[in-house]
Design an enzyme around this catalytic site. Sequence first.
Site, PDB file in Angstrom:
ATOM      1  CB  CYS A   1      -0.930  -0.017   1.210  1.00  0.00           C
ATOM      2  SG  CYS A   1      -1.824   1.517   1.485  1.00  0.00           S
TER       3      CYS A   1
ATOM      4  CB  CYS B   1       0.170   1.957   4.044  1.00  0.00           C
ATOM      5  SG  CYS B   1      -1.498   1.307   3.825  1.00  0.00           S
TER       6      CYS B   1
END
Length: 301
Positions: free
Chosen positions: A72, A75
């Site tokens: 991600c 993230c």
Amino acid sequence: MSGAVDLSALKEKAEAQRAQARQPAAAAQQPSAGSAPTGSNVIDVTDATFETEVLARSTRQLVLVDLWAEWCGPCKQLSPVLEKLANASGGAWVLAKIDVDANPQIAQAFGVQSIPTVVALAAGQPVAAFNGARPEAEIVDWIDQILAQVGGALAGAPAPQAEQEIADDPRMIAAEDKMNAGDFDGALADYRAIAEAEPDNVEAASLVRNLDFMLRAQAHDPAIVENAAATDVDAQLAAADVLLLGQDPEGAFARIIDVVKATSGDDRTRARTRLLELFELFDPAEPFVVAARRKLAAALF
């Protein structure tokens, strides 16, 4: 997030895994690979540790759950910001990092539809959440609002048994005797030794912060408040100490925030670090602390 949050399945799984462990006591004390050290404000959490590290902990202090994955991209932008803020919070809250690929049940329990997702838990229940990467100032404001609502009820006070253990600790008693006798330097040295040996000893750490500040502030000439040159960072920080010792936290915080606004590089970092240290002397839910944190965030961006 969508739908009701059901954390009971995670609790049951953790209980079952502990029951199956051949040495449950040793397993409970052994951190998982890659976990932050005990007492850290950033911890790695799994299905097995969720009950203890998140649910149980949230009855004592605010826990922010960072649901992330290695693949991600957002993230990787958000997590370092959250970790920095957690480590600067002085224990006001804890960041629990959860890899959703390795622990899909947790993501399912929270009803997560996208990552990164951050969930704030207090008293075992989610109280707020957001999705996606956000600017640091916005996150600081979000956390401050939550702490203002629940921080007073989650002061991190130890259980009665832990309080009694601290009260009966001969080292703490000896340090207190020195403090009562006016030997503040000796008391500070004793409390510091205890805090370094026991990172989870909240009382010793708090006394170190308070005594350290008091001794530093008392060493300043009170006239520095009026005489400090606007461009002299050390003098302005000293003036802030004197103001705070004189029970004027708003004035002290404002002095340092002005320094943050007017400086850059190492001087700005030094001023910001000092302000964060002074925040730790107070309940994070105090309105003047919440207001100062917002002003600091605005000064930094």
